[in-house]
Design a protein around this motif. Sequence first.
Motif, PDB file in Angstrom:
ATOM      1  N   LEU A 124      -8.560   2.503   0.071  1.00  0.00           N
ATOM      2  CA  LEU A 124      -7.924   1.418  -0.673  1.00  0.00           C
ATOM      3  C   LEU A 124      -8.947   0.592  -1.445  1.00  0.00           C
ATOM      4  O   LEU A 124      -8.705   0.192  -2.597  1.00  0.00           O
ATOM      5  N   PHE A 144      -7.451  -1.626  -4.489  1.00  0.00           N
ATOM      6  CA  PHE A 144      -6.232  -2.238  -3.958  1.00  0.00           C
ATOM      7  C   PHE A 144      -6.503  -3.708  -3.632  1.00  0.00           C
ATOM      8  O   PHE A 144      -7.496  -4.046  -2.985  1.00  0.00           O
ATOM      9  N   TYR A 182      -3.308   8.668  -5.279  1.00  0.00           N
ATOM     10  CA  TYR A 182      -3.311   8.489  -3.831  1.00  0.00           C
ATOM     11  C   TYR A 182      -2.939   9.805  -3.157  1.00  0.00           C
ATOM     12  O   TYR A 182      -1.872  10.363  -3.411  1.00  0.00           O
ATOM     13  N   ALA A 230       0.826  -1.209   0.000  1.00  0.00           N
ATOM     14  CA  ALA A 230       0.000   0.000   0.000  1.00  0.00           C
ATOM     15  C   ALA A 230       0.862   1.261   0.000  1.00  0.00           C
ATOM     16  O   ALA A 230       0.542   2.248  -0.673  1.00  0.00           O
ATOM     17  N   ILE A 278      -5.267   7.755   4.366  1.00  0.00           N
ATOM     18  CA  ILE A 278      -5.528   6.406   3.869  1.00  0.00           C
ATOM     19  C   ILE A 278      -5.405   5.434   5.040  1.00  0.00           C
ATOM     20  O   ILE A 278      -4.357   5.367   5.689  1.00  0.00           O
TER      21      ILE A 278
END
Length: 313
Positions: free
Chosen positions: A289, A294, A229, A219, A233
């Motif tokens: 995410l 993700f 991004y 990540a 987060i």
Amino acid sequence: MQGHIVITGATGVIGTELALKLIGRGEKVVVFARLPIVAARNIPGAAEYVQWDADMESGQWMDFVNGAKAVIHLAGKPLLESRWNEAHKNKCYESRIFGTRHLVQAITVASEKPKVFISSSAIGYYGSFYRCEDTPEMDETGSKGNDFLAKICVDWEKEAVAAEKSGVRTVLLRTGIVLSTKGGMLQKMLPSFRFFLGGSIGSGRQCISWIHINDEIAAILEALYNTDYHGAINLVSPKPVTMKEFAEELGAVLGRPALLPVPEFVVQLLMGEGGEYAVKGQKIKPGFLQKKGFAFRYPKLSDALADLIEYKK
């Protein structure tokens, strides 16, 4: 130097794994460390090892912020490594606030600014709760808490987002409990389980929002390379568990019972005020995410624990 990646906190569990991964990819990594000689021994192959500490307002280290591709700031005095008193709490707070402030100041004055500033935070931002069933489920839009850990995270993030004023993409890593056999909660629980003395900590009803070390690193790398991004987060798996469930899963993976919980009063005797946070938790979802698609390699706790223990990650 141009196009390099600066990492603070590179000698910690997360920082070491991240630095070695980046070096393996061929990136020029510059390690900022209080003891560069120790860092060089633990993290071979970096381009430079530069003396830096949170209380250093200026120094040679500033030259390496200029022209960097990224600054990844993971440093902060460990919160739960010793018994709490006011001096320990102040050091934990100041190491995060001052270190971040000084890095942002260096970014501000740099003639060639980093493309991204990635700064640690934690899910303690949302407050801490005793019972999972009474804990609100929160993503990055969740409200901030009002205890000491929340104050650290809130103030820490305020310092970091100041980098945005310089036009630098800024990412705040609200990390949960990172699972690794090399440090953190799992490492501390393993010895008692291996001697058939394992169990949950506290009531066992608190939520554990966890993440496998490999997913944590993946990540962070996504945050480094993906310009979509930005902002806060949550770095946690999609499936939080109670502490009791965590202990039972760990026991099952090890082939050991989970019958001997550590009572809350024992934790508080050992850790002082810090024990309060060892028996509380958060129920956090990785909203950002998941929206970005993700792919967690270890969304299930049993799979994560089995992998970590088999391969000693």
